[in-house]
Enzyme design. Structure first.
Site, mmCIF file in Angstrom:
data_model
loop_
_atom_site.group_PDB
_atom_site.id
_atom_site.type_symbol
_atom_site.label_atom_id
_atom_site.label_comp_id
_atom_site.label_asym_id
_atom_site.label_seq_id
_atom_site.Cartn_x
_atom_site.Cartn_y
_atom_site.Cartn_z
ATOM 1 N N ASP A 184 -37.559 19.581 38.013
ATOM 2 C CA ASP A 184 -38.987 19.411 37.783
ATOM 3 C C ASP A 184 -39.704 19.889 39.044
ATOM 4 O O ASP A 184 -39.116 19.946 40.139
ATOM 5 C CB ASP A 184 -39.319 17.949 37.481
ATOM 6 C CG ASP A 184 -40.541 17.814 36.587
ATOM 7 O OD1 ASP A 184 -41.365 18.749 36.548
ATOM 8 O OD2 ASP A 184 -40.680 16.775 35.926
ATOM 9 N N GLU A 222 -55.269 9.795 29.433
ATOM 10 C CA GLU A 222 -53.835 9.512 29.435
ATOM 11 C C GLU A 222 -53.103 10.845 29.534
ATOM 12 O O GLU A 222 -53.379 11.779 28.794
ATOM 13 C CB GLU A 222 -53.400 8.739 28.192
ATOM 14 C CG GLU A 222 -53.638 9.428 26.868
ATOM 15 C CD GLU A 222 -52.934 8.739 25.703
ATOM 16 O OE1 GLU A 222 -52.105 7.842 25.934
ATOM 17 O OE2 GLU A 222 -53.212 9.124 24.552
#
Length: 868
Positions: free
Chosen positions: A279, A619
């Site tokens: 990542d 979110e």
């Protein structure tokens, strides 16, 4: 005489020797040339990879291990950026078909649809890649290696990135993930269509704020029962070609350096032969202060990452591998091993072969967002919609309705259609637009946003075209735009034109003559003539000037007053998380009473459709410093519907109107008051570009809803426990012992389905259990039912209360029945013990087969079974 003859012989011998040397040299050159078999597309990929590797220098090999690989021109290795996204459509590359967000796709419980959607995405991805390649664009978001799907388990609804997943159940996640991966990677025996990347490996699902330093540990049981099964299926069923390791640490070791995960499980146990990518920034977290601090230096981080099996670095740490080698921290064996995996992938994608022999290179750019793909997006949105409440058959609504109010922060929101990691639709259909297109032209449709998502936010909207004029004569609408080839607004404008709306997306052609993906700048000037007096805020990545002063915050404007207006933006601002230049200018009226406006339009309507819930603006992934009541850095601290929305709904309810509440969100929302008082509730998640049409189809009965919840809707955050407790005890429908607002697998229909004639047969010789059941549609509409099979095995200590074992989506015409069959075998008849060992289930279990394990219509059958 003899001397002359001797001299002639010597010259002759020299000549022959010289000719022999020339022939030897030419033969050597030919031999050397013939050894470059990596160029021979008739040879096996393994031979070609090994051959190409033999010609590369150490510096070139190290460059290959960066996600933004600079290429090796002398060997024909192209510059290539490994980072691309296609979570629910090709993302960050301009126009594309936008499907429902992943959590919405999961609510379809439709494996065939999932594969069909992924196949369309891969068609568009291939077409875009070829288009970009022909334009000379080889940067980020232009390649064939996609960092999707996200198959982490949505353990806790507070996680902002849960919208990217397929929900809270390992089995459902596995089935959705396998089909998505297969659709992306294609079925050609030689070439990959795309590379799918299953992420984030492993034990990863929030919180966002501390993901760079968190260290999680779970029992072997939870690890093998909950967190690993979807990755196991991705590797061993779907043959996924890439795995992304997670930010967090697991049992004291960062996941991208974790030998247990990357070596013992992934490569040795599962025999994974693809490549692992970190990542972004995860390798730097090894040494970065305030992160894991697992090692002390960048050189050590590089050596630990590559030795642990993380082949590709999203970041810049692996550029230190040269130094790490010189210090003896790592040897070239590990470098060669990782480069070989990456080269193999490039060969499988056809990057070294002529386009004429690679089957996917002929997909035209015209395939992108074509009518067929858009229709599929609508079908996917229809199947993803979950009907939660339908009091006294409040739905479907009559198309003869004369007045309707569409209210709420998501009623006309593109953000709520798209979710995160998305492309741009040619014609996105919001709820208000979908309803407008559904009803007769003489129907009165009123729209008002009513409220922001949460108190403290602004309601940003498009700036109406009628407030912009070219000059003070007010004779022409729009702003005068000057387009410069420079990044700093200098030089002679390459284009001078009037633009009426500040909303641009230049996928097909740059606005001025520049190479594709180039940086440029624009200045628009004109007159702003506001329609209303009040306080305003602008939202853009560019800069706004009013009467010569830069506007950084709130500004007061008066109706009818002419203001000199200037809007500037340059290329670096246009390319925020995209390869295609895009521009948008919005504004908000900060002192306007939006709630009263909504109440006024509600009074004039027969029915109110309130589109509320959440937004990817509140979110999502690690959202900086974002913190408002109930929301922190992209995660949530509360589950309840924000008070500002509930309060408006209460005021509307006092009007005595029929209210249909439409919840748009990426996660579960505790709309407890709403559930008690409104007439109907529909959950649509983030439904993609056709969400408004699909919602209107359900509202007015043109589609019979059939979606099911892939997550539990809890009543309160108090039901959840510690966000950082990764133990599954008390979590998700499998272990939660409380009473949810709405359970996993739940969803209503306009039809009534009846289950009967359940037959269970056990074949001990094959370790199989066969189930068959008759399902009857007793309704007045054709419909689809999601038939689900659950098993409870409470006799074994620590086992789930229930677990999904199988499901099928079936179409059943009205007043007809179908026989649905399932065969449970293999892992379906095993459980994970406390040591993480898979063992056969034996003894009494409870089977539930129906439209869910708990529904208000009781459309399911429960039966005890003794497994031998």
């Amino acid at each position: 005489m003899k001397t002359k003859l001797l001299i002639k012989r010597i010259k002759f011998i020299k000549l022959i020797s010289f000719l022999v040397l020339i022939l030897f040299f030419l033969n050597g050159c030919q031999k050397k040339k013939s050894t470059r078999i990596y160029k021979d597309f008739t040879k096996d990929f393994s031979l070609r990879v090994n051959n190409l590797l033999s010609y590369m220098t150490l510096e070139e090999k190290v460059g290959m291990l960066r996600y933004d690989n600079p290429g090796v021109p002398r060997l024909g290795i192209p510059r290539y950026n490994w980072w691309n996204e296609c979570l629910h459509g090709v993302a960050r590359a301009g126009e594309a078909t936008v499907f429902p967000q992943a959590i919405g796709l999961a609510s379809s419980f439709d494996e065939r649809l999932m594969k069909e959607v992924a196949t369309v995405i891969s068609d568009e991805a291939r077409a875009k890649h070829q288009y970009f390649k022909n334009q000379g664009v080889r940067g980020i978001y232009s390649g064939l290696t996609f960092w999707s799907p996200n198959i982490n388990i949505f353990r806790d609804p507070r996680w902002g990135r849960g919208q990217e997943t397929y929900g809270e159940d390992p089995y459902l996640t596995s089935r959705m993930g396998v089909n998505f991966i297969q659709g992306l990677q294609g079925d050609n025996p030689k070439y990959l269509k795309l590379v799918a990347t299953a992420k984030h490996f492993a034990v990863h699902n929030g919180p966002e704020i501390s993901r760079h330093s968190d260290d999680f540990d779970v029992s072997d049981k939870d690890l093998n029962e909950t967190y690993l099964p979807a990755f196991d299926a991705a590797v061993n069923e779907a043959n996924v070609q890439s795995i992304m390791c997670a930010y967090n640490a697991f049992r004291g070791v960062p996941c991208c350096a974790n030998n247990l995960l990357l070596d013992s499980v992934l490569r040795k146990k599962w025999k994974f032969n693809g490549y692992v990518v970190s990542d972004c920034g995860a390798i730097s977290d090894f040494y970065r202060e305030g992160a894991h601090e697992y090692v002390s230096t960048k050189d050590e981080a590089a050596s630990v990452g590559i030795k642990s099996g993380t082949d590709l670095n999203c970041g810049d740490v692996y550029q230190n591998l040269d130094a790490a080698i010189k210090k003896g921290l790592v040897d070239t064996t590990f470098i060669n091993k990782s480069v070989k995996k990456l080269l193999t992938t490039m060969f499988k994608l056809g990057m070294f072969d002529p386009d004429s022999i690679v089957p996917y290179t002929q997909i035209s750019i015209d395939e992108v967002a074509n009518e067929k793909h858009i229709d599929l997006s609508r079908k996917a949105a229809q199947e993803s919609i979950v009907l939660l409440k339908n009091k006294m058959q409040a739905l479907p609504l009559s198309k003869k309705i004369k007045s309707i109010a569409v209210i709420g922060p998501n009623a006309n929101s593109l953000d709520a259609l798209y979710g995160n990691y998305h492309g741009i639709s040619k014609n996105p259909i919001t709820p208000v637009k979908g309803i407008q297109e559904k009803l007769a032209k003489d129907a009165a449709i009123y729209y008002a946003p009513g409220t922001p998502y949460v108190d403290g936010m602004n309601i940003y909207q498009d700036i109406p075209e009628q407030v912009f004029y070219v000059d003070s004569t007010l004779s022409r609408r729009g702003l005068q735009g000057k387009y410069y080839k420079s990044l700093d607004y200098t030089g002679t404008p390459a284009l001078d034109r009037v633009d009426k709306k500040m909303d641009f997306n230049w996928m097909d052609k740059m606005p001025i003559e520049l190479p594709y993906n180039s940086r440029f700048s624009i200045i628009w000037k004109g007159i702003l003539l506001p329609e209303y007096t009040g306080k305003y805020k602008f939202k853009t990545r560019g800069e706004v000037f009013v009467d010569g002063k830069k506007v950084d915050g709130e500004i007061s404007l008066k109706s009818g007053v002419k203001y000199n207006f200037e809007f500037r933006i340059h290329g670096n601002q246009m390319y925020d998380e995209t390869i295609v230049p895009a521009i948008k200018l919005l504004w908000a009226r900060t002192d306007y009473d939006y709630a009263q406006e909504a109440l006024d339009v509600a009074k004039k309507a027969e029915v109110v459709i309130f589109c509320g819930g959440l937004s990817p603006r509140i979110e999502g992934e690690e959202m900086g410093t974002f913190k408002l009541e109930g929301f922190e850095y992209g995660d949530r601290s509360l589950l309840k519907l924000p008070d500002v929305q509930t309060n408006l709904l209460k005021r509307m309810n006092a009007l005595g109107k029929k209210i249909i509440y439409v919840n748009m969100s990426g996660s579960a929302v505790a709309f407890n008051w709403v559930n008690k008082y409104v007439n109907g509730i529909i959950q649509v998640f983030y439904p993609g570009e056709q969400g408004g049409n699909a919602l209107a189809d359900v509202l007015f009965g043109d589609y019979n809803p059939s979606g099911r919840l892939p997550i539990t809707f809890y009543k309160s955050v108090d039901d959840l426990g510690d966000f950082k407790d990764y133990s599954m005890k008390g979590k998700t429908y499998r272990y939660f012992e409380g009473s949810p607002l709405y359970p996993f697998g739940y969803g209503l229909s306009y039809s009534k389905f009846k289950y009967s004639d359940l037959v269970i047969e056990q074949d001990t010789s094959k370790d199989e259990v066969t189930l068959s059941v008759k399902v009857t549609n007793n309704g007045h509409m054709d419909g689809e039912e999601v038939v689900q099979v659950y098993m409870g095995n409470n006799k074994v200590i620590g086992q789930p209360i229930r677990s999904l074992k199988a499901f099928k989506r079936v179409s059943i015409p009205k007043n007809q029945s179908v026989k649905v069959e399932f065969v449970l075998t293999g892992k379906s008849l095993k459980y994970i013990d406390q040591y993480g060992i898979s063992k056969p289930i034996s003894g009494e279990v409870e089977l539930t087969i129906g439209g869910g394990y708990a529904t208000i219509n009781e459309n399911y059958i429960k039966k005890k079974l003794e497994i031998k």
